[in-house]
Design an enzyme around this catalytic site. Structure first.
Site, short mmCIF file in Angstrom:
data_model
loop_
_atom_site.label_atom_id
_atom_site.label_comp_id
_atom_site.label_asym_id
_atom_site.label_seq_id
_atom_site.Cartn_x
_atom_site.Cartn_y
_atom_site.Cartn_z
N SER A 151 0.81 2.69 5.73
CA SER A 151 0.66 1.30 5.36
C SER A 151 -0.15 0.52 6.41
CB SER A 151 2.04 0.68 5.14
OG SER A 151 1.95 -0.56 4.48
N ASP A 357 0.71 1.79 -5.87
CA ASP A 357 2.00 2.35 -5.45
C ASP A 357 3.12 1.31 -5.51
OD1 ASP A 357 1.67 0.73 -3.23
OD2 ASP A 357 1.21 2.37 -1.86
N HIS A 382 5.26 3.03 -2.82
CA HIS A 382 4.79 2.88 -1.44
C HIS A 382 5.70 3.58 -0.43
CE1 HIS A 382 2.16 0.95 1.44
NE2 HIS A 382 3.18 0.43 2.09
#
Length: 422
Positions: A151, A357, A382
């Site tokens: 991320s 996601d 995610h």
């Protein structure tokens, strides 16, 4: 808490005899909210964990973690002047990002936790990452380091690569990036600045930091502004914020749907947050949209846009697909329009979605701009990307890891889907 990397079965704890020790070192870098933060008293020196915690989570967050951005230094500083926010470096940096891994810690496995309130290019984060790379390189006998980021951690790595190109080239062999918002995460971030962010859903949310408590921190965090949509990126469709707006003039009322693109949204943020404030230690603190942070973030975007992958460094990109991901966000409705834009901060958003996601769109996550050795799309959310069986198999393949024991990764419900390669 965000678990950072593919985790292993808790029932098996391999020793160094179980694993091939002739491995390049791996450095794990978490995303936003993925590092433990403690509040340390400046005089007495004892620590209190403020992120992540369950007991009195919202209260301690307000007392110890609410902060203001200092435009003179570029750092976000806690309102509690008796304490400082510290990222623990125990267990070779792995404690701070809550890792389970069979590799010998401090020899082939390291973690890099960081204060995610700060800018992804702030000097302390860059210097600490440089030290961590040097430490891993030397501890493994001069082997180059393989980075695995998740991320926002990918943006931090990208900033470092852009600002410290030669150092990155010297110490890094491979960079595996998972679910990175290379061009921003418009839906989630736009709404985070306006109404906040909920890390935990359902019943558990009542025991965690509230959406609004989190909002009052995020509006002072450069890292959040740095994940706004890149206005220079050639989006298939420009992300926008929409507002059903009620206007009254000369006794007549009209309702219009107003739209704001990545550039125009700054005006919306200013108007919507102009009355935003919090109460701390009996005092009122104004928290409008922070233009100093906005200017800083625009410079960070240029740093990111200028990043180039050094020769000899192999780059791999894993991103999520098959889940509705917020892209455009709308406030109010034709039946219940917004009159004053400050009302947005106390309303609930309505999203339009794209593929991704559930947090980062596939369009943003795969637009790294580098000559990737491989890009793989995985049908997972995610966070689930971090415990997905297929993701773990790709990482093992790219790192050339052959283990002597059968260790099962925790799998998500979509991990058996076949990946899409580019």
């Amino acid at each position: 808490m965000l678990c950072f990397c593919p985790c292993f079965d808790d029932n098996h704890h391999p020793t160094s005899d179980d694993v091939d020790l002739d491995l390049e070192p791996v450095l794990l870098i978490s995303g936003i909210g993925g590092s433990i933060l403690t509040s340390k008293r400046k005089k007495l020196g004892f620590d209190t964990r403020v992120w992540v915690r369950i007991l009195l989570a919202d209260l301690e967050f307000k007392k110890k973690l609410w902060s203001l951005y200092n435009p003179k230094t570029g750092y976000t500083e806690t309102l509690d002047k008796d304490n400082e926010i510290v990222v623990p470096d125990d267990d070779y940096g792995l404690y701070a990002i809550d890792i389970l891994d069979p590799s010998p810690k401090g020899t082939t496995l390291f973690g890099y936790g960081y204060d995610f309130r700060q800018s992804n290019r702030i000097e302390k984060l860059m210097e600490d990452l440089k030290v961590k790379l040097e430490t891993a390189y030397k501890a493994s006998g001069g082997r180059k380091v393989n980075i695995i980021s998740h991320s926002m951690g990918g943006l931090l790595v990208m900033c470092f690569m852009s600002l410290h190109h030669e150092v990155f080239s010297k110490y890094v062999s491979k960079w595996i990036c998972i679910g990175c918002p290379f061009q921003g995460a418009p839906g989630c971030i736009n709404d985070s600045l306006l109404t906040g962010l909920q890390f935990v859903e359902g019943l558990e949310s009542f025991f965690f930091v509230s959406r609004w408590t989190m909002h009052q921190l995020l509006v002072e965090c450069p890292s959040i502004y740095e994940m706004l949509a890149n206005p220079d990126f050639n989006w298939k469709k420009q992300p926008k914020i929409q507002v059903w707006r009620k206007h009254s003039k000369d006794g007549e009322t009209s309702i219009e749907l107003e739209s704001y693109g990545p550039v125009e949204s700054i005006t919306l943020f200013r108007e919507a947050l102009r009355h935003n404030e919090l109460t701390y230690d009996g005092k009122t603190v104004a928290l409008p949209f922070n233009f100093a942070i906005s200017r800083w973030a625009a410079e960070t975007r240029q740093v990111l846009n200028n990043a180039k992958l050094p020769d000899g460094v192999c780059f791999y990109n894993i991103y999520g697909i098959s889940f509705d991901t917020p892209f455009d966000v709308c406030y109010g409705s034709k039946a219940s329009p917004i009159e004053d834009l400050s009302e947005i901060c106390h309303s609930m958003p309505q999203y339009s979605y794209v593929d991704g996601d559930e947090t980062v769109s596939a369009e943003s996550a795969k637009a790294d701009g580098f000559a990737a050795v491989e890009r793989v799309a995985i049908a997972a959310r995610h966070r689930e990307l971090l415990s997905d069986k297929t993701v773990f198999q790709h990482i093992k393949k790219w790192l050339g890891v052959e283990q002597k024991v059968n260790i099962h990764s925790k799998t998500s419900r979509v991990s058996d889907n076949k990946p899409v390669r580019e």
